[in-house]
Design a protein around this motif. Sequence first.
Motif, PDB file in Angstrom:
ATOM      1  N   ARG A 203       0.822  -1.209   0.000  1.00  0.00           N
ATOM      2  CA  ARG A 203       0.000   0.000   0.000  1.00  0.00           C
ATOM      3  C   ARG A 203       0.856   1.258   0.000  1.00  0.00           C
ATOM      4  NH1 ARG A 203      -5.295  -1.762   3.573  1.00  0.00           N
ATOM      5  NH2 ARG A 203      -5.198  -3.957   3.047  1.00  0.00           N
ATOM      6  N   GLY A 204       2.083   1.116  -0.532  1.00  0.00           N
ATOM      7  CA  GLY A 204       2.929   2.288  -0.624  1.00  0.00           C
ATOM      8  C   GLY A 204       4.404   1.960  -0.615  1.00  0.00           C
ATOM      9  N   LYS A 205       5.198   3.004  -0.513  1.00  0.00           N
ATOM     10  CA  LYS A 205       6.650   2.917  -0.626  1.00  0.00           C
ATOM     11  C   LYS A 205       7.273   1.997   0.413  1.00  0.00           C
ATOM     12  CE  LYS A 205      10.748   5.900  -0.758  1.00  0.00           C
ATOM     13  NZ  LYS A 205      11.245   7.299  -0.666  1.00  0.00           N
ATOM     14  N   ASP A 206       6.840   2.126   1.664  1.00  0.00           N
ATOM     15  CA  ASP A 206       7.449   1.331   2.733  1.00  0.00           C
ATOM     16  C   ASP A 206       7.301  -0.163   2.476  1.00  0.00           C
ATOM     17  OD1 ASP A 206       8.170   3.648   3.991  1.00  0.00           O
ATOM     18  OD2 ASP A 206       6.599   3.575   5.511  1.00  0.00           O
ATOM     19  N   ASP A 207       6.107  -0.582   2.042  1.00  0.00           N
ATOM     20  CA  ASP A 207       5.857  -2.002   1.782  1.00  0.00           C
ATOM     21  C   ASP A 207       6.729  -2.511   0.641  1.00  0.00           C
ATOM     22  OD1 ASP A 207       3.974  -2.158   3.785  1.00  0.00           O
ATOM     23  OD2 ASP A 207       2.282  -1.786   2.444  1.00  0.00           O
ATOM     24  N   ASP A 229     -10.927   1.765  -1.752  1.00  0.00           N
ATOM     25  CA  ASP A 229     -10.164   2.571  -2.689  1.00  0.00           C
ATOM     26  C   ASP A 229      -9.074   3.349  -1.946  1.00  0.00           C
ATOM     27  OD1 ASP A 229      -9.656   3.325  -5.288  1.00  0.00           O
ATOM     28  OD2 ASP A 229     -11.050   5.016  -5.272  1.00  0.00           O
ATOM     29  N   PRO A 230      -7.795   3.132  -2.260  1.00  0.00           N
ATOM     30  CA  PRO A 230      -6.724   3.802  -1.522  1.00  0.00           C
ATOM     31  C   PRO A 230      -6.596   5.281  -1.894  1.00  0.00           C
ATOM     32  CG  PRO A 230      -5.797   2.511  -3.301  1.00  0.00           C
ATOM     33  CD  PRO A 230      -7.277   2.221  -3.286  1.00  0.00           C
ATOM     34  N   LYS A 231      -5.793   5.987  -1.137  1.00  0.00           N
ATOM     35  CA  LYS A 231      -5.538   7.392  -1.428  1.00  0.00           C
ATOM     36  C   LYS A 231      -4.784   7.517  -2.754  1.00  0.00           C
ATOM     37  CE  LYS A 231      -5.359   8.767   3.440  1.00  0.00           C
ATOM     38  NZ  LYS A 231      -4.523   9.344   4.526  1.00  0.00           N
ATOM     39  N   PRO A 232      -4.967   8.622  -3.475  1.00  0.00           N
ATOM     40  CA  PRO A 232      -4.304   8.806  -4.775  1.00  0.00           C
ATOM     41  C   PRO A 232      -2.789   8.636  -4.716  1.00  0.00           C
ATOM     42  CG  PRO A 232      -5.975  10.502  -4.454  1.00  0.00           C
ATOM     43  CD  PRO A 232      -5.872   9.752  -3.156  1.00  0.00           C
ATOM     44  N   GLU A 233      -2.164   9.012  -3.595  1.00  0.00           N
ATOM     45  CA  GLU A 233      -0.713   8.901  -3.514  1.00  0.00           C
ATOM     46  C   GLU A 233      -0.228   7.451  -3.511  1.00  0.00           C
ATOM     47  OE1 GLU A 233      -2.049  10.472   0.669  1.00  0.00           O
ATOM     48  OE2 GLU A 233      -2.637  10.729  -1.437  1.00  0.00           O
ATOM     49  N   VAL A 234      -1.093   6.523  -3.082  1.00  0.00           N
ATOM     50  CA  VAL A 234      -0.731   5.099  -3.153  1.00  0.00           C
ATOM     51  C   VAL A 234      -0.602   4.667  -4.602  1.00  0.00           C
ATOM     52  CG1 VAL A 234      -1.507   2.743  -2.657  1.00  0.00           C
ATOM     53  CG2 VAL A 234      -1.787   4.544  -0.935  1.00  0.00           C
ATOM     54  N   TYR A 235      -1.609   4.980  -5.392  1.00  0.00           N
ATOM     55  CA  TYR A 235      -1.536   4.662  -6.825  1.00  0.00           C
ATOM     56  C   TYR A 235      -0.370   5.393  -7.486  1.00  0.00           C
ATOM     57  CZ  TYR A 235      -6.127   2.346  -6.846  1.00  0.00           C
ATOM     58  OH  TYR A 235      -7.174   1.485  -6.645  1.00  0.00           O
ATOM     59  N   SER A 236      -0.175   6.650  -7.115  1.00  0.00           N
ATOM     60  CA  SER A 236       0.881   7.454  -7.741  1.00  0.00           C
ATOM     61  C   SER A 236       2.246   6.814  -7.534  1.00  0.00           C
ATOM     62  CB  SER A 236       0.859   8.873  -7.155  1.00  0.00           C
ATOM     63  OG  SER A 236       1.877   9.661  -7.742  1.00  0.00           O
ATOM     64  N   ALA A 270     -10.590   4.178 -13.333  1.00  0.00           N
ATOM     65  CA  ALA A 270     -10.162   5.550 -13.629  1.00  0.00           C
ATOM     66  C   ALA A 270      -9.324   6.116 -12.479  1.00  0.00           C
ATOM     67  CB  ALA A 270     -11.378   6.433 -13.890  1.00  0.00           C
ATOM     68  N   ASN A 271      -9.618   5.701 -11.257  1.00  0.00           N
ATOM     69  CA  ASN A 271      -8.876   6.195 -10.090  1.00  0.00           C
ATOM     70  C   ASN A 271      -7.455   5.656 -10.028  1.00  0.00           C
ATOM     71  OD1 ASN A 271     -11.195   7.501  -9.354  1.00  0.00           O
ATOM     72  ND2 ASN A 271     -11.675   6.176  -7.612  1.00  0.00           N
ATOM     73  N   GLY A 272      -7.211   4.492 -10.672  1.00  0.00           N
ATOM     74  CA  GLY A 272      -5.847   3.970 -10.668  1.00  0.00           C
ATOM     75  C   GLY A 272      -5.687   2.475 -10.550  1.00  0.00           C
ATOM     76  N   ALA A 273      -6.767   1.750 -10.250  1.00  0.00           N
ATOM     77  CA  ALA A 273      -6.670   0.290 -10.198  1.00  0.00           C
ATOM     78  C   ALA A 273      -6.507  -0.265 -11.613  1.00  0.00           C
ATOM     79  CB  ALA A 273      -7.905  -0.310  -9.547  1.00  0.00           C
TER      80      ALA A 273
END
Length: 308
Positions: A203-207, A229-236, A270-273
Amino acid sequence: MKKNVILVFLFLLSLNGVFAQTKEYRMEFKSGKELQKFLTYSKKSYPLVSAHRGGPTVGFPENCTPTFANTIQYNPAIIETDIALSKDSVLVMMHDDKLDRTTTGTGLIGNYTYKELQDFYLEDTQGNPTPYKIETLDEVLQWGKGKVIYTLDVKRGVPMQKVIDAVRRNKAEAYSVIITYNANQAAEVARLAPDLMISVSARGKDDVERMEALGVKAEKMVAFVGTSDPKPEVYSYLHSRSIACILGTMGNIDKSAAVNSEGLYYQLIANGATVLSSDRSKEAGAQLAKYAKDNKLHSKHIKEVVKK
């Protein structure tokens, strides 16, 4: 007169053949590298539904190939399927550790040999017995070639090495992804089979960096980002690493889409999935097909086949 009757009979037979035709949406990859490229995120990634437990419905039970075949009549699909172990160490397809919910049997699956398990029938989503039996992982892998991508959910107590051996034995590297739930599991798969794609919980950089430190390569990752739905920064972040994202819609999101709007599935892509793991694969798949059409997304690996 007799000749005319025969001609009419033949005509009716031909019509029956036409109406008996069905479509299948198939995916085919020649190598693990082709699969890796397909599952690597880009703005042109083709959105896919992952049929949770294979897409069970009325008449079609969890985790068996007739159900998988029914699922791909409606859309190309990743098939998420579960692997358990019989008493005599045969890899069989079953989600629960007990037989009661999904079969005509009772008790722990580990208390039965594979031969004994064949005395039972699988039950559908309404609890009705079907003609279908518990299948082996070998049977499932053999069926899937040139048809689907599998995400293989290895249940607790099942040795990862045995699953990898089955993938090798059936030459299924080009259409198999191993599901893991933590960094240590992902590292084990990376060590045992560095060429295979791995579904990781990230779910992000650390993982991602934690798994990389343990030897898991980012290019082998497909990230499961949770069931909301995760936060946009997760997809980014994950997209910046070219990691495709699986969002689990089974549960609350599926319920919301059923009650409010099927268009929710479209918006989640559309959100990133990239992949939606759903208990409503037909409905979700229809929205993903619309998204692909609207955004002019295509893949040479996906084909529509007419069957008789």
